[in-house]
Design a protein around this motif. Structure first.
Motif, PDB file in Angstrom:
ATOM      1  N   GLU A  35       0.829  -1.202   0.000  1.00  0.00           N
ATOM      2  CA  GLU A  35       0.000   0.000   0.000  1.00  0.00           C
ATOM      3  C   GLU A  35       0.868   1.258   0.000  1.00  0.00           C
ATOM      4  O   GLU A  35       1.934   1.287   0.612  1.00  0.00           O
ATOM      5  CB  GLU A  35      -0.909   0.033   1.244  1.00  0.00           C
ATOM      6  N   TYR A  36       0.406   2.289  -0.662  1.00  0.00           N
ATOM      7  CA  TYR A  36       0.943   3.644  -0.571  1.00  0.00           C
ATOM      8  C   TYR A  36       2.432   3.762  -0.903  1.00  0.00           C
ATOM      9  O   TYR A  36       3.230   4.244  -0.111  1.00  0.00           O
ATOM     10  CB  TYR A  36       0.640   4.248   0.809  1.00  0.00           C
TER      11      TYR A  36
ATOM     12  N   ASP B 159      -8.118   3.964   6.761  1.00  0.00           N
ATOM     13  CA  ASP B 159      -7.424   2.787   7.278  1.00  0.00           C
ATOM     14  C   ASP B 159      -7.379   2.818   8.806  1.00  0.00           C
ATOM     15  O   ASP B 159      -7.310   3.890   9.418  1.00  0.00           O
ATOM     16  CB  ASP B 159      -5.983   2.728   6.746  1.00  0.00           C
TER      17      ASP B 159
ATOM     18  N   THR C 206       2.351   9.286   2.284  1.00  0.00           N
ATOM     19  CA  THR C 206       1.780   7.998   2.708  1.00  0.00           C
ATOM     20  C   THR C 206       0.821   8.139   3.884  1.00  0.00           C
ATOM     21  O   THR C 206      -0.215   7.472   3.920  1.00  0.00           O
ATOM     22  CB  THR C 206       2.896   7.023   3.085  1.00  0.00           C
TER      23      THR C 206
END
Length: 194
Positions: free
Chosen positions: A121-122, A136, A127
């Motif tokens: 992810e990211y 999240d 981020t």
């Protein structure tokens, strides 16, 4: 029992060097000798951290080179004089060329990077805000091998933190950074024990 010989590493930085400091502080436990700290910025505070620890420093400013490739080749030439087992990127804010990655991603050397997200992810920048915007419940950091694709190499270790409702990108970054300081020495040690 005889002491295992230390593994040689070099650390590339661009800024304050807080992850560098955690590696310096844990060098004996990790089993490493930091041969040199290299920065692409002469005013990077991490250089002072290295000097305070008696570690050799080198500044190779990217602005003094006509191209990314020329800069990377200057880095390669210097690092080759040291022959480290691991090239550690600790807040080194440059995307490395394929030539650099090929030079140090071999059977005898590796390049590691720390990224402030739970990869895959990211990848890339911003981020923490991206994790918050996505709703999240947790964020974190990953140490991974460097490949030609940004933030896409095999993940070695990760640590996570809870995203509180009150968190913003700055508060989350501080929580993740604390975990990075624990994570990076552990990941380097894990790679060297393979």
């Amino acid at each position: 029992m005889a002491n295992k010989s230390l593994s040689n590493i070099i650390v590339l930085i661009s800024g304050s060097g807080s992850n560098l400091q955690s590696i310096i502080d844990n060098a004996d436990d990790i089993g490493v000798n930091i041969q040199s700290v290299i920065s692409n910025k002469a005013d990077a505070f991490g250089l002072q951290r290295a000097k305070n620890a008696g570690i050799s420093t080198k500044v190779i400013e990217h602005m003094h080179f006509a191209s990314r490739k020329d800069f990377d080749h200057a880095l390669i030439r210097y690092i080759n004089t040291l022959n480290p087992e691991i090239v550690v990127l600790a807040g080194f804010m440059r995307i490395l060329s394929a030539d650099f990655i090929a030079a140090f991603s071999t059977n005898t050397s590796k390049i590691l990077n720390i990224h402030p997200a739970l990869l895959p992810e990211y990848k890339g920048l911003n981020t923490h805000q991206r994790a918050i915007d996505a709703g999240d419940s947790e964020a974190g950091a990953s140490v991974h091998f460097v490949t030609n694709e940004l933030d896409s190499g095999e993940v070695i270790l990760q640590k996570s933190v809870v995203i509180d409702p009150s968190d913003n990108a700055d508060t989350l970054a501080k929580k993740v950074l604390k975990q990075e300081h624990i994570l990076y020495p552990e990941a380097i040690k894990k790679v060297l024990q393979k």
